[in-house]
Design a protein around this motif. Sequence first.
Motif, mmCIF file in Angstrom:
data_model
loop_
_atom_site.group_PDB
_atom_site.id
_atom_site.type_symbol
_atom_site.label_atom_id
_atom_site.label_comp_id
_atom_site.label_asym_id
_atom_site.label_seq_id
_atom_site.Cartn_x
_atom_site.Cartn_y
_atom_site.Cartn_z
ATOM 1 N N LEU A 153 0.936 -1.156 0.035
ATOM 2 C CA LEU A 153 0.005 0.092 -0.153
ATOM 3 C C LEU A 153 0.787 1.238 -0.032
ATOM 4 O O LEU A 153 0.707 2.264 -0.818
ATOM 5 N N ALA A 154 1.958 1.162 0.553
ATOM 6 C CA ALA A 154 3.024 2.113 0.701
ATOM 7 C C ALA A 154 3.388 2.517 -0.755
ATOM 8 O O ALA A 154 3.303 3.674 -1.079
ATOM 9 N N GLU A 155 3.874 1.436 -1.537
ATOM 10 C CA GLU A 155 4.181 1.723 -2.760
ATOM 11 C C GLU A 155 3.032 2.344 -3.723
ATOM 12 O O GLU A 155 3.273 3.154 -4.673
ATOM 13 N N LYS A 156 1.919 1.833 -3.592
ATOM 14 C CA LYS A 156 0.926 2.387 -4.319
ATOM 15 C C LYS A 156 0.545 3.762 -3.962
ATOM 16 O O LYS A 156 0.265 4.667 -4.865
ATOM 17 N N SER A 157 0.806 4.288 -2.901
ATOM 18 C CA SER A 157 0.638 5.777 -2.411
ATOM 19 C C SER A 157 1.522 6.572 -3.057
ATOM 20 O O SER A 157 1.667 7.636 -3.469
ATOM 21 N N LYS A 158 2.847 5.747 -3.035
ATOM 22 C CA LYS A 158 4.108 6.822 -3.831
ATOM 23 C C LYS A 158 3.781 7.181 -5.237
ATOM 24 O O LYS A 158 4.030 7.981 -5.751
ATOM 25 N N GLN A 159 3.470 5.882 -6.003
ATOM 26 C CA GLN A 159 3.183 6.100 -7.216
ATOM 27 C C GLN A 159 2.059 7.026 -7.564
ATOM 28 O O GLN A 159 2.037 7.746 -8.595
ATOM 29 N N ARG A 160 0.677 6.826 -6.911
ATOM 30 C CA ARG A 160 -0.006 7.906 -6.786
ATOM 31 C C ARG A 160 0.376 9.380 -6.543
ATOM 32 O O ARG A 160 -0.166 10.432 -7.552
ATOM 33 N N ILE A 161 0.937 9.578 -5.745
ATOM 34 C CA ILE A 161 1.491 10.971 -5.349
ATOM 35 C C ILE A 161 2.563 11.602 -6.469
ATOM 36 O O ILE A 161 2.337 12.491 -6.956
ATOM 37 N N ILE A 162 3.401 10.426 -7.118
ATOM 38 C CA ILE A 162 4.262 10.978 -8.075
ATOM 39 C C ILE A 162 3.483 11.461 -9.262
ATOM 40 O O ILE A 162 3.782 12.249 -9.918
ATOM 41 N N SER A 163 2.596 10.466 -9.870
ATOM 42 C CA SER A 163 1.802 10.753 -10.930
ATOM 43 C C SER A 163 1.100 12.190 -10.959
ATOM 44 O O SER A 163 0.874 12.862 -11.776
ATOM 45 N N ARG A 164 0.315 12.317 -9.659
ATOM 46 C CA ARG A 164 -0.455 13.587 -9.451
ATOM 47 C C ARG A 164 0.447 14.909 -9.399
ATOM 48 O O ARG A 164 0.018 15.758 -10.213
ATOM 49 N N PHE A 165 1.571 14.642 -9.080
ATOM 50 C CA PHE A 165 2.499 16.092 -9.256
ATOM 51 C C PHE A 165 2.880 16.190 -10.559
ATOM 52 O O PHE A 165 3.360 17.233 -10.936
ATOM 53 N N ARG A 166 3.000 15.185 -11.223
ATOM 54 C CA ARG A 166 3.761 15.079 -12.680
ATOM 55 C C ARG A 166 2.655 15.910 -13.619
ATOM 56 O O ARG A 166 2.810 16.712 -14.490
ATOM 57 N N LYS A 167 1.267 15.766 -13.363
ATOM 58 C CA LYS A 167 0.236 16.045 -14.230
ATOM 59 C C LYS A 167 -0.788 17.191 -13.649
ATOM 60 O O LYS A 167 -1.559 17.782 -14.343
ATOM 61 N N LYS A 168 -0.510 17.732 -12.412
ATOM 62 C CA LYS A 168 -1.281 18.687 -11.827
ATOM 63 C C LYS A 168 -0.394 19.965 -11.313
ATOM 64 O O LYS A 168 -0.119 20.033 -10.074
ATOM 65 N N PRO A 169 0.412 20.867 -12.205
ATOM 66 C CA PRO A 169 0.907 21.787 -11.809
ATOM 67 C C PRO A 169 -0.046 23.026 -11.040
ATOM 68 O O PRO A 169 -1.680 22.795 -11.323
ATOM 69 N N PRO A 170 0.312 23.750 -10.199
ATOM 70 C CA PRO A 170 -0.745 24.679 -9.585
ATOM 71 C C PRO A 170 -1.401 25.695 -10.423
ATOM 72 O O PRO A 170 -0.733 25.962 -11.407
ATOM 73 N N THR A 171 -2.503 25.903 -10.278
ATOM 74 C CA THR A 171 -3.225 27.114 -11.142
ATOM 75 C C THR A 171 -3.338 28.315 -10.076
ATOM 76 O O THR A 171 -2.550 28.201 -8.955
ATOM 77 N N GLU A 172 -4.036 29.250 -10.611
ATOM 78 C CA GLU A 172 -4.046 30.518 -9.754
ATOM 79 C C GLU A 172 -4.760 30.387 -8.483
ATOM 80 O O GLU A 172 -4.371 31.050 -7.454
ATOM 81 N N ARG A 173 -5.686 29.288 -8.546
ATOM 82 C CA ARG A 173 -6.372 29.185 -6.930
ATOM 83 C C ARG A 173 -6.351 27.700 -6.442
ATOM 84 O O ARG A 173 -6.537 27.491 -5.168
ATOM 85 N N ILE A 174 -5.702 26.990 -7.222
ATOM 86 C CA ILE A 174 -5.603 25.444 -6.660
ATOM 87 C C ILE A 174 -4.062 24.861 -6.734
ATOM 88 O O ILE A 174 -3.402 24.928 -7.732
ATOM 89 N N THR A 175 -3.827 24.616 -5.543
ATOM 90 C CA THR A 175 -2.473 23.896 -5.537
ATOM 91 C C THR A 175 -2.644 22.515 -4.655
ATOM 92 O O THR A 175 -3.164 22.293 -3.510
ATOM 93 N N TYR A 176 -1.795 21.744 -5.108
ATOM 94 C CA TYR A 176 -1.734 20.247 -4.303
ATOM 95 C C TYR A 176 -0.637 20.148 -3.516
ATOM 96 O O TYR A 176 0.199 20.876 -3.538
ATOM 97 N N ALA A 177 -1.095 19.202 -2.311
ATOM 98 C CA ALA A 177 -0.232 19.060 -1.225
ATOM 99 C C ALA A 177 -0.273 17.754 -1.008
ATOM 100 O O ALA A 177 -1.040 16.851 -1.714
ATOM 101 N N LEU A 178 0.552 17.026 -0.013
ATOM 102 C CA LEU A 178 0.669 15.612 0.431
ATOM 103 C C LEU A 178 -0.296 15.695 1.617
ATOM 104 O O LEU A 178 -0.128 16.479 2.391
ATOM 105 N N GLY A 179 -1.018 14.488 1.842
ATOM 106 C CA GLY A 179 -1.744 14.191 3.055
ATOM 107 C C GLY A 179 -1.507 13.063 3.776
ATOM 108 O O GLY A 179 -2.816 12.414 3.897
ATOM 109 N N PRO A 180 -0.465 12.477 4.159
ATOM 110 C CA PRO A 180 -0.520 11.557 4.945
ATOM 111 C C PRO A 180 -1.262 11.613 6.507
ATOM 112 O O PRO A 180 -1.249 12.603 6.855
ATOM 113 N N HIS A 181 -2.151 10.520 6.417
ATOM 114 C CA HIS A 181 -3.316 10.674 7.448
ATOM 115 C C HIS A 181 -2.763 11.085 8.945
ATOM 116 O O HIS A 181 -3.117 12.092 9.442
ATOM 117 N N ALA A 182 -1.894 10.112 9.236
ATOM 118 C CA ALA A 182 -1.556 10.027 10.823
ATOM 119 C C ALA A 182 -0.454 9.005 11.305
ATOM 120 O O ALA A 182 -0.167 8.311 10.315
#
Length: 425
Positions: A153-182
């Motif tokens: 599950l850790a590896e799946k999370s890493k790949q999902r994070i990497i993929s998201r930040f590759r394809k989702k540059p910030p816009t004027e109003r929306i910025t992505y961040a990381l959200g490890p729960h606890a």
Amino acid sequence: MSIYIKQALLDGREQDIVIANGIIETIIPCNKAGGETLADAGTQTLIDAKGKAVIPGLFNMHTHAAMTLMRGYADDMPLKEWLENKIWPAEKKLTDEDVYWGTKLACIEMIKSGTTTFFDMYHKPDAIENAVTEMGLRAWISEACFDFFREDLAEKSKQRIISRFRKKPPTERITYALGPHAIYTVSGALLKWAADFAQDNNVFMHLHLAETEQETADSIRDFSDTPVRYLNKLGVLSPKLIIAHGLYVDDEEIMMLADTGVAVVHNPASNMKLGSGGRFKFEEMKRAGVRIALGTDGCASSNNLDMIETMKLASLLGKAWRKDPTALTCSDIYKAATTVPAEILGIKAGKIETGYLADLCLIDLNQPAFTPNFNLVSNLVYSANSSCVDTVICNGEILMANRKIAHEKEILEEAAVRAENLTLR
């Protein structure tokens, strides 16, 4: 769109404000020449703000926005039981459309109570982004990340994070961040990887931490240290880390947070309702140099997203447990909802000044809560509620005028249907 706000109360006097290209371009006292000239110089929208005060848009720095669909679904339960028996099972049934409409409902509620920027941690971030884009707010979106101490599950999370930040540059109003729960749902290895990713990519990481006595006891049992010390040993503490709650920290841990630049979000309503505790060490953190912002948490644990209510709760709760009426002044609490979160996020907002982002609200002063108006901030924090918010502007766009929001009825109706269907699945 350019906007001309006429005769708004600012710094104790009526002033005119011109907004252009999403920025506060000009502020002119009404007793000085030039106001009418500005109004004639291509301004498209005129707002008569006589009898209204202008304040910065508020920041809600810890939300799970789409949990509006779970408002009232699981009340009066301990956190662990609430999560494991109610919330997590319901969240497994969420669809993209559920999250989209739940987030739109949250945006309605935040706009109605004067919030222009929020920091979200939840599932299905594409649906969240679509909703926020349409509603016009400013948001940091962090996808909730869990691995439950499993390498696959850790590896799946890493790949999902990497993929998201590759394809989702910030816009004027929306910025992505990381959200490890606890720390009790995310392994130390994934926490460290996420912290390194946040540093390398200059993005924020949002984490629940030191929320309950049980979490602290479990951390000592499982990691041989308290939550903050555990993260310090992992090398996770940094200026890119924003922790939610931070109730159970001692003086040494506060200095660790201060020395590493970690920001803390205080969520008084959620902390009280879930019985997590009320002794948030605002004064100690402030003296140490820790930056403190305010949040509501999600509607399943705080039941609303009203930052005006949150300011009052934070101040009164701090005074109550200390038995000190001078603690957590209205001024400090107001800053924790405006200037401080803007500083944490590194954006030019949280103030009504030329050159700042045009994220602002008009407050209706023609109501009992502002009569008399000896101190606007005091009245806003201690007396008012969200009904005082008349107009909301974010990034130079009018999101609400005269308490009217486009498509509000449709959003409320669809969200109610979605919530009911979710409970039936």
